[in-house]
Design an enzyme around this catalytic site. Structure first.
Site, PDB file in Angstrom:
ATOM      1  N   LYS A 153     -12.999 -17.454  29.200  1.00 16.21           N
ATOM      2  CA  LYS A 153     -14.025 -16.794  28.402  1.00 16.21           C
ATOM      3  C   LYS A 153     -15.409 -17.231  28.877  1.00 16.21           C
ATOM      4  CE  LYS A 153     -10.471 -15.495  25.948  1.00 16.21           C
ATOM      5  NZ  LYS A 153      -9.987 -16.067  24.711  1.00 16.21           N
ATOM      6  N   TRP A 191      -6.946 -16.294  15.905  1.00 10.94           N
ATOM      7  CA  TRP A 191      -6.592 -17.452  16.739  1.00 10.94           C
ATOM      8  C   TRP A 191      -6.242 -18.678  15.923  1.00 10.94           C
ATOM      9  CZ3 TRP A 191      -4.674 -16.181  21.015  1.00 10.94           C
ATOM     10  CH2 TRP A 191      -5.174 -15.107  21.747  1.00 10.94           C
ATOM     11  N   ASP A 228     -10.592 -25.381  18.547  1.00 10.46           N
ATOM     12  CA  ASP A 228     -10.312 -24.402  19.600  1.00 10.46           C
ATOM     13  C   ASP A 228     -11.633 -23.734  19.972  1.00 10.46           C
ATOM     14  OD1 ASP A 228      -9.646 -22.290  21.203  1.00 10.46           O
ATOM     15  OD2 ASP A 228      -8.194 -21.389  19.818  1.00 10.46           O
TER      16      ASP A 228
HETATM   17  C1  LIG Z   1      -8.525 -16.247  24.149  1.00  9.31           C
HETATM   18  C2  LIG Z   1      -8.340 -17.253  23.104  1.00  9.31           C
HETATM   19  C3  LIG Z   1      -7.127 -17.964  22.956  1.00  9.31           C
HETATM   20  C4  LIG Z   1      -5.936 -17.720  23.842  1.00  9.31           C
HETATM   21  O1  LIG Z   1      -6.176 -18.253  25.089  1.00  9.31           O
HETATM   22  P1  LIG Z   1      -5.034 -18.266  26.210  1.00  9.31           P
HETATM   23  O2  LIG Z   1      -5.716 -19.065  27.274  1.00  9.31           O
HETATM   24  O3  LIG Z   1      -4.767 -16.846  26.590  1.00  9.31           O
HETATM   25  O4  LIG Z   1      -3.855 -18.936  25.655  1.00  9.31           O
HETATM   26  C5  LIG Z   1      -7.050 -18.918  21.967  1.00  9.31           C
HETATM   27  N1  LIG Z   1      -8.071 -19.160  21.146  1.00  9.31           N
HETATM   28  C6  LIG Z   1      -9.248 -18.495  21.247  1.00  9.31           C
HETATM   29  C7  LIG Z   1     -10.357 -18.816  20.297  1.00  9.31           C
HETATM   30  C8  LIG Z   1      -9.410 -17.524  22.225  1.00  9.31           C
HETATM   31  O5  LIG Z   1     -10.581 -16.872  22.324  1.00  9.31           O
END
Ligand SMILES: *Cc1c(COP(=O)(O)O)cnc(C)c1O
Length: 360
Positions: free
Chosen positions: A196, A101, A172
């Protein structure tokens, strides 16, 4: 009712109580004769839901008035672009890569160099099993911001200590937000896709220090512009109203269940259960540096990958769903977000021990 233990990495399981509440008021919200998803986002009723969700999140995370809280769309992935548009400001941004990511965020930001919007600097490149130690980081003096991913969802690599850097920190937190207490004032910007650890897909949270919202480039599309969104209470266009409402119910559930401090204790205990099984066995393996093992996503491999299929089939039959690892890493992965209960993780740990006995 037949709700099984769901270890999906995302969209992930939600608290049963929350779904029951949503179900109970789905057709007729608070006696209004209509569903929440059928009312205007500009109505007083909806604004009450939206405002309450924001206030509850502020309480849960201890977010001060120095920060705006935005309820946006486009997922964490759209933020990979929105962040440089808003914060790069002709300067250099530092990116720490520790897995899939953070790597994706870096690559997306890198595209902005071609627009002459500024520079993107790779601080250090991790291999997905460990985090390069801070003494190896090549930081930029006066960087516009420092970007990293505290919890790499795919590799199960977590950075528990907030990096000590001079630039505003952009994190993030898609897969670790609300899993443990953090000091929001250590960050310039926190973002997270909801699917998540919060609610359903379709909602993206951005928590941004207000002074940083003044830097957006002239090219920044208005829908991505944090200042624009903050000025219109995240309602520049129609927001994900139902996902916002459901996330609000999750915040209420968390507040009623000990808040972030309370859930953090359970989260630690859950992760401990699985890592103990893995470490006490020569059949299971987790290759991540123990200091950086994620408490939300626990990847593991079996000694013989030929057994992967059997493991998945038998675990599914035992009511333990979605344990297949990401194709990048292989093997298995148990995502044990806030809504996964201790008992469910205990059941997985017991299943793993039993499976080892019969197949090792
Ligand atoms: C799942 C995830 C993403 C992507 O998220 P989207 O909402 O599908 O764009 C980005 N960063 C992390 C750490 C993730 O777990």
């Amino acid at each position: 009712m037949n709700r099984l233990a769901n270890f999906c990495a995302g969209p992930a399981t939600m608290p049963t109580e929350v779904l029951q509440k949503a179900q109970a008021e789905l057709l007729d919200w608070r006696g209004k004769g209509t569903s929440v998803m059928e009312i205007s986002h500009r109505s007083a009723d909806y604004i009450e839901i939206a405002t309450k969700a924001e206030q509850d999140l502020r309480t849960l995370m201890g977010i001060s008035d120095d920060y705006a809280v935005l309820f946006l769309q486009g997922g964490a992935s759209l933020q990979f672009s929105a962040i440089p548009f808003n914060l790069l400001n002709g300067g250099t941004a530092d990116y720490l890569n520790t897995g899939t990511w953070s790597q994706k965020a870096y690559k997306e930001a890198k595209r902005y160099e071609t627009l002459g919007l500024g520079s993107i600097n790779l601080v250090a490149q991790g291999g997905g099993k460990d985090v390069p130690t801070p003494d190896t980081w090549e930081l930029t003096d006066g960087a516009s911001y420092f970007h990293y991913c505290p919890n790499e969802t795919i590799h199960g690599v977590q950075i528990f200590d907030t990096p000590k850097v001079n630039a505003p920190i952009v994190a993030d937190m898609s897969s670790c937000i609300l899993s443990e207490p953090i000091n929001v004032s250590d960050f310039g910007l926190i973002y997270a896709g909801a699917q998540k650890n919060i609610g359903p897909a379709g909602l993206t949270l951005v928590i941004v220090r207000k002074d940083l919202m003044e830097r957006a480039s002239a090219w920044c599309p208005s829908i991505l512009n944090y200042k624009n969104q903050a000025d219109s209470d995240s309602m520049l266009n129609t927001p994900s109203t139902f996902a916002w409402y459901l996330s609000g119910l999750v915040f209420e559930w968390l507040l009623a269940n000990g808040g972030v401090e309370g859930i953090a204790k359970t989260n630690r205990a859950k992760a401990e259960l699985l890592y103990q099984v893995i470490d006490n066995s020569s059949f299971y393996d987790n290759a991540v540096n123990p200091r950086h093992r994620s408490i939300m996503n626990v990847p593991f491999t079996l000694a013989d990958s030929e057994l992967d299929k059997v493991f998945l089939e038998k675990s599914k039959n035992a009511g333990l769903l979605n344990l297949k690892g990401h194709r990048v890493v292989g093997g298995m992965r148990a995502s044990i977000y806030n809504a996964v209960t201790y008992e469910q993780v205990q059941a997985l740990a017991d299943f793993m021990k039993e499976f080892e006995k019969t197949h090792a």
